[in-house]
Design a protein around this motif. Structure first.
Motif, PDB file in Angstrom:
ATOM      1  N   GLN A  49     -24.422  34.634  16.219  1.00 49.37           N
ATOM      2  CA  GLN A  49     -25.851  34.335  16.128  1.00 49.37           C
ATOM      3  C   GLN A  49     -26.567  35.506  15.462  1.00 49.37           C
ATOM      4  O   GLN A  49     -26.488  36.644  15.912  1.00 49.37           O
ATOM      5  CB  GLN A  49     -26.445  34.088  17.515  1.00 49.37           C
ATOM      6  N   PHE A  50     -27.252  35.222  14.372  1.00 52.13           N
ATOM      7  CA  PHE A  50     -27.926  36.265  13.609  1.00 52.13           C
ATOM      8  C   PHE A  50     -29.190  36.725  14.336  1.00 52.13           C
ATOM      9  O   PHE A  50     -29.907  35.927  14.947  1.00 52.13           O
ATOM     10  CB  PHE A  50     -28.294  35.753  12.222  1.00 52.13           C
ATOM     11  N   LYS A  51     -29.434  38.021  14.265  1.00 55.22           N
ATOM     12  CA  LYS A  51     -30.598  38.614  14.914  1.00 55.22           C
ATOM     13  C   LYS A  51     -31.725  38.922  13.924  1.00 55.22           C
ATOM     14  O   LYS A  51     -32.895  38.798  14.255  1.00 55.22           O
ATOM     15  CB  LYS A  51     -30.196  39.902  15.634  1.00 55.22           C
ATOM     16  N   TYR A  52     -31.350  39.370  12.722  1.00 59.45           N
ATOM     17  CA  TYR A  52     -32.360  39.903  11.814  1.00 59.45           C
ATOM     18  C   TYR A  52     -32.501  39.126  10.509  1.00 59.45           C
ATOM     19  O   TYR A  52     -33.391  39.422   9.732  1.00 59.45           O
ATOM     20  CB  TYR A  52     -32.023  41.361  11.468  1.00 59.45           C
ATOM     21  N   GLU A  74     -30.312  25.222  14.185  1.00 55.46           N
ATOM     22  CA  GLU A  74     -31.201  25.245  15.350  1.00 55.46           C
ATOM     23  C   GLU A  74     -31.131  26.578  16.097  1.00 55.46           C
ATOM     24  O   GLU A  74     -32.120  27.009  16.692  1.00 55.46           O
ATOM     25  CB  GLU A  74     -30.852  24.095  16.305  1.00 55.46           C
ATOM     26  N   GLN A  75     -29.981  27.226  16.095  1.00 57.17           N
ATOM     27  CA  GLN A  75     -29.838  28.505  16.784  1.00 57.17           C
ATOM     28  C   GLN A  75     -29.569  29.660  15.815  1.00 57.17           C
ATOM     29  O   GLN A  75     -29.221  30.754  16.236  1.00 57.17           O
ATOM     30  CB  GLN A  75     -28.703  28.431  17.810  1.00 57.17           C
ATOM     31  N   ASN A  76     -29.760  29.396  14.520  1.00 56.91           N
ATOM     32  CA  ASN A  76     -29.559  30.429  13.499  1.00 56.91           C
ATOM     33  C   ASN A  76     -28.187  31.090  13.685  1.00 56.91           C
ATOM     34  O   ASN A  76     -28.065  32.312  13.734  1.00 56.91           O
ATOM     35  CB  ASN A  76     -30.676  31.482  13.571  1.00 56.91           C
ATOM     36  N   SER A  77     -27.160  30.252  13.783  1.00 54.18           N
ATOM     37  CA  SER A  77     -25.817  30.740  14.111  1.00 54.18           C
ATOM     38  C   SER A  77     -24.804  30.198  13.116  1.00 54.18           C
ATOM     39  O   SER A  77     -25.052  29.222  12.404  1.00 54.18           O
ATOM     40  CB  SER A  77     -25.424  30.321  15.531  1.00 54.18           C
ATOM     41  N   LEU A  78     -23.640  30.853  13.099  1.00 57.07           N
ATOM     42  CA  LEU A  78     -22.504  30.438  12.281  1.00 57.07           C
ATOM     43  C   LEU A  78     -21.316  30.215  13.207  1.00 57.07           C
ATOM     44  O   LEU A  78     -20.931  31.111  13.966  1.00 57.07           O
ATOM     45  CB  LEU A  78     -22.183  31.497  11.231  1.00 57.07           C
TER      46      LEU A  78
END
Length: 633
Positions: free
Chosen positions: A334-337, A362-366
């Motif tokens: 999950q990306f933070k920045y 939806e969760q800005n994730s890979l």
């Protein structure tokens, strides 16, 4: 009579039962298939097959498909078939399979279920572990043993356990048994005698710390240096140059060249006393040189660039191809920045090989699924990419300076309705003289010497013009835009004007006619600015600037489209954070001069002032842009 009848019936019943049970199982199946063939005639159809190693499952499924039979095969039915069937009924093939491979058929209507006949379980033989007669005197470094048909691999393990010396066997010796009797001899001498007595050869690879044992029919090379050529020891086929640090027992050093991966793995695993399980055969050779690495690091380097990988389960290493289910892993980052936009394009294609990746917006994730080592590499790359992306605020100041000058001089005379009597004397000379005013001037002049002028007609007039105008216009626009580092920032300001377009269409008919359509078409003129900032590590910002400006000019008629003047430029500059830079200097010059007058007279010096009118104009436009980038973290 009734009693006698009962005995007869009982006798025939027992006889019939005994007869049924005494029938052969195959005969029963044959009879059932014949009875079923009355309603399922496909069982009488002939088949032709030539089989060479096909499974029973495939044969039964193929027959059922070709002859439309309801056949189900138990998954436990196994076996290969090497037969040739020519012009044989389907029912006979089924009987042959049941007899040859110990199968049974369970009938449910027209459904035939093939299942193996269970056999009586075989009790496993109890393995009695023989106590090896091996004794080692640590103080004297002497060993004694009495071996009689003992397993060589178990003997080597026991000697290693008692002496601390590693003994590695050639793969073909794992099932060999040995016989020998040794009494109080040094370890190396005892091992040489053991090898001689059992037609084996033994040699040391690292000065007495490790011993290699193999068959005696191979040449012996006791060199302790790494072997050349294929990188393996010619006696053992295992990796040469293998050493274990004496001060760190869980680290390994290895130098091999074009050596089978399976041999390298076996050598190192034996050295480091690790347990592993192979899901698939390790194929291929490798050249590897590592120094003082752990077992996990060794496996990572060994399988790097191959189709194999590993996964640790407790203390056992599971090894096999990357695509095997037991070795796959799933991980979410999950990306933070930053966002997931374009992240798939950033990851190198080699890292994405054999790894399935999905973007979960939806969760800005890979989401990653595949080989664990490959996922770990991608995860480490994402940690480096997931940094704070600077926001760059850009102040833009736009100056558009316009300087206009015009001069109109001349005398106009004519006959007609006199112009209005209002005249201008101060902010420019613009006077209209009627016939009465002119006659009064002539009367005042007459009488000077021989000068005597006549009067003008009542409709005669004169216009005298001497006018100079100057205009200065300064337009200032101060937009402020912000964007992420490396992302375009665009600004556009403009206006729209319309012009009339008339379309006439001829309509063919008896009387003829025309249709006229009137449309108002738009035309745009705007100022657009596009800036792409890129921040470097030294706090300098590289700006890719594109500016385009278009302005309207006068129309040639009230219904004509306005003209446009376009000015644009592209620049790439480097400026320090929060410093200002001035761009522009796009200038436009326009000089005009028009003259009206009487032919010939309007071109004669001095007289042309009386018989002509002159208008001169000069216009200058300048576009200046000031840019100031400011980095906001």
């Amino acid at each position: 009579m009734r009693t006698q009848t009962r005995y007869i019936i009982l006798f025939f019943s027992i006889f019939f039962a005994l007869n049924i049970f005494s029938q052969d199982r195959i005969e029963v199946l044959d009879q059932k298939l014949k009875d079923l063939s009355k309603t399922v005639p496909q069982l009488k159809e002939k088949v032709e097959f030539s089989l060479n190693g096909s499974s029973i499952q495939e044969l039964l499924t193929g027959i059922a498909t070709l002859h439309n039979l309801n056949v189900t095969v138990d998954p436990s039915v196994t076996g290969k078939i090497y037969n040739n069937f020519t012009n044989v009924p389907v029912s006979e093939v089924f009987i042959f399979l049941c007899k040859q491979y110990n199968l049974d058929i369970v009938f449910t209507g027209s459904i035939m279920y093939f299942t193996p006949i269970p056999t009586a379980p075989v009790e496993p033989k109890k393995v009695v572990v023989k106590q090896l007669q091996i004794r080692y005197d640590t103080a004297k470094s002497q060993i004694s043993f009495d071996l009689q048909n003992d397993s060589l691999i178990m003997v080597c393990k026991e000697i290693t356990r008692k002496t601390g010396k590693n003994i590695i066997l050639s793969p073909e010796l794992t099932s060999k048994t040995v016989n020998s009797f040794i009494q109080d001899l040094p370890l190396e001498t005892a091992l040489e005698n053991l090898a001689f007595a059992n037609t084996l050869t033994i040699f040391s690879t690292d000065g007495g710390k490790t011993y290699m044992i193999e068959k005696a029919d191979k040449p012996i090379d006791k060199s302790t240096s790494p072997k050349q050529g294929n990188g393996t020891n010619p006696q053992t086929g295992q990796a040469s140059g293998l050493t274990v640090k004496s001060d760190v027992t869980d680290r390994v050093s290895l130098s091999v060249l074009n050596t089978p991966i399976a041999d390298v793995l076996a050598s190192v695993t034996s050295k480091m006393n690790k347990s592993y399980f192979l899901f698939s055969e390790l194929k291929g050779n490798i050249s590897l040189n590592v120094e003082n690495v752990t077992y996990d690091q060794f496996l990572t380097r060994l399988f790097n660039g191959t189709d194999f990988t590993y996964k640790k389960d407790s203390s056992i290493y599971l090894i096999g191809q990357r695509k095997i289910e037991g070795l796959r892993a799933t991980k979410i980052y999950q990306f933070k920045y930053r966002t997931t936009d374009k992240i798939m394009d950033i990851i190198p294609a080699e890292l994405k090989k054999d790894v399935e990746m999905y973007i979960y917006h939806e969760q800005n994730s890979l989401i990653m699924s595949g080989s664990q080592p490959r996922i770990n590499e991608i995860y480490a790359l994402l940690l480096q990419l997931d940094k704070v992306v600077p926001v760059i605020s850009i102040d833009v100041i736009i100056f558009d300076v316009r300087d206009t000058r015009s001069v109109s001089t001349g005398i106009d005379a004519g006959i007609g309705t006199p112009p209005p009597s209002a005249n201008t004397l101060l902010s420019g000379l613009d006077m209209s003289l009627s016939a009465n005013v002119i006659n009064n001037i002539i009367s005042g002049i007459n009488g000077f010497g021989a000068l005597n002028l006549g009067n003008v007609g009542p409709n005669f007039y004169i216009n005298i013009k001497a006018l100079e105008t100057r205009g200065y216009l300064k337009v200032r626009s101060t937009p402020k835009i912000a964007t992420l580092n490396g992302t375009d920032a665009k600004l556009s300001i403009g206006s729209t004007e319309y012009y009339l377009e008339t379309t006439t269409t001829l309509v063919g008919s008896v009387t003829g006619g025309a249709q006229t359509q009137i449309n108002y078409k738009p035309i745009n003129a705007d100022l657009s600015v596009s800036i792409t900032p890129v921040l470097s590590a030294d706090e300098y910002v590289t700006l890719d600037i594109k500016v385009k400006q278009s302005t309207f000019t006068d129309r040639i008629s009230s219904t004509a489209p306005p003209g446009t003047i376009n000015r644009d430029f592209t620049s790439k500059i480097r400026v320090k954070n929060s410093e200002t830079i001035i761009l522009g200097g796009l200038e436009e010059y326009d000089n005009t001069e028009s003259t009206t007058g009487i032919p010939i007279l309007s071109r004669i010096p001095i007289l042309k002032w009386l018989f002509s009118s002159v208008t001169k104009g000069k216009t200058k436009n300048r576009l200046v842009i000031v840019v100031k980038p400011t980095v906001i973290y």
